[in-house]
Design an enzyme around this catalytic site. Sequence first.
Site, PDB file in Angstrom:
ATOM      1  N   SER A 105       0.801  -1.226   0.000  1.00 19.63           N
ATOM      2  CA  SER A 105       0.000   0.000   0.000  1.00 19.63           C
ATOM      3  C   SER A 105       0.831   1.272   0.000  1.00 19.63           C
ATOM      4  O   SER A 105       0.292   2.372  -0.110  1.00 19.63           O
ATOM      5  CB  SER A 105      -0.933   0.014   1.218  1.00 19.63           C
ATOM      6  OG  SER A 105      -0.190   0.094   2.424  1.00 19.63           O
TER       7      SER A 105
ATOM      8  N   SER B  67      17.567  -7.246   2.442  1.00 20.76           N
ATOM      9  CA  SER B  67      18.269  -5.997   2.714  1.00 20.76           C
ATOM     10  C   SER B  67      19.770  -6.218   2.737  1.00 20.76           C
ATOM     11  O   SER B  67      20.254  -7.306   3.114  1.00 20.76           O
ATOM     12  CB  SER B  67      17.824  -5.424   4.061  1.00 20.76           C
ATOM     13  OG  SER B  67      18.668  -4.360   4.469  1.00 20.76           O
TER      14      SER B  67
ATOM     15  N   TYR C  63      16.849  -6.716  12.676  1.00 23.23           N
ATOM     16  CA  TYR C  63      16.437  -6.649  11.263  1.00 23.23           C
ATOM     17  C   TYR C  63      17.443  -7.374  10.383  1.00 23.23           C
ATOM     18  O   TYR C  63      17.067  -8.152   9.492  1.00 23.23           O
ATOM     19  CB  TYR C  63      16.322  -5.182  10.873  1.00 23.23           C
ATOM     20  CG  TYR C  63      15.999  -4.907   9.424  1.00 23.23           C
ATOM     21  CD1 TYR C  63      14.718  -5.111   8.926  1.00 23.23           C
ATOM     22  CD2 TYR C  63      16.959  -4.386   8.559  1.00 23.23           C
ATOM     23  CE1 TYR C  63      14.406  -4.825   7.607  1.00 23.23           C
ATOM     24  CE2 TYR C  63      16.656  -4.093   7.238  1.00 23.23           C
ATOM     25  CZ  TYR C  63      15.385  -4.316   6.763  1.00 23.23           C
ATOM     26  OH  TYR C  63      15.085  -4.028   5.458  1.00 23.23           O
TER      27      TYR C  63
ATOM     28  N   LYS D  21      16.679 -10.623   8.005  1.00 22.22           N
ATOM     29  CA  LYS D  21      16.898 -10.611   6.560  1.00 22.22           C
ATOM     30  C   LYS D  21      17.937 -11.651   6.149  1.00 22.22           C
ATOM     31  O   LYS D  21      17.839 -12.223   5.044  1.00 22.22           O
ATOM     32  CB  LYS D  21      17.313  -9.219   6.092  1.00 22.22           C
ATOM     33  CG  LYS D  21      16.206  -8.176   6.200  1.00 22.22           C
ATOM     34  CD  LYS D  21      14.971  -8.556   5.377  1.00 22.22           C
ATOM     35  CE  LYS D  21      13.972  -7.403   5.294  1.00 22.22           C
ATOM     36  NZ  LYS D  21      12.766  -7.769   4.511  1.00 22.22           N
TER      37      LYS D  21
END
Length: 244
Positions: free
Chosen positions: A12, A141, A154, A158
């Site tokens: 979105s 990433s 994070y 990843k």
Amino acid sequence: MDGQVVIVTGGSRGMGKEMVKAFAQRGAHVVIASRKVENCETVAAEVAEKYGVRTLAVGCNVSDWDDCDRLVEAAYGEFGRVDVLVNNAGLSPLYPSLDQVGEALFDKVIGINLKGPFRLTAAIGTRMAAEGGGSIVNISSIAASHPDPYSLPYAAAKAGLNALTEGFAQAFGPNVRVNGIQCGAFLTDVSAAWTPDIRERLGNAAALKRCGEADEVVGAVVYFAGAESSYCTGATLRLDGGMR
């Protein structure tokens, strides 16, 4: 991609929205999923009006196992099949120091960046393999291979996603391809929270001396999703402007 059905999580806004527009422009029907269904509905209406494709907006928190299953059932209930899955939804919240990373934050980062893609890929990939094939693209990433103290949960998630890319490629071959894109610093609404120093540091770390724009992910995603990459699976492409 006329008539193909594509799911984009985190579709979105930001890079996900650019992906949705690119697929629709090429004639694909798109399922737009993110946590706020009203944002998905807005994008779905825009894309349907502009490109004349069918769209489906689904509210989905990919860190929730049941939400993932509901997304799968909604997509197959509406279209009867899925040709492309893009695991794009991601989250990298800031934290003051590593010792202040709480369990809730850690679990949230792992859930959105790793658990969700695992569940969606396992569920949809199994159906794809049984029904003739498909393509799955994981948005990873550069942090996975260049971790720093500012985003360790994070980076770990990843890195796990990169492992899933290779493992699922083996699990669902030969007729389902699974590839990844290891993104560098891109300018999206999320980057609006960066300080000028952070933006300058990230831009200067790239050989191109700038951060990426959201639509610059499109070429790589469309390549992996389509027939042009028919002999490519289990691969992860760096898309980071030459970060070091």
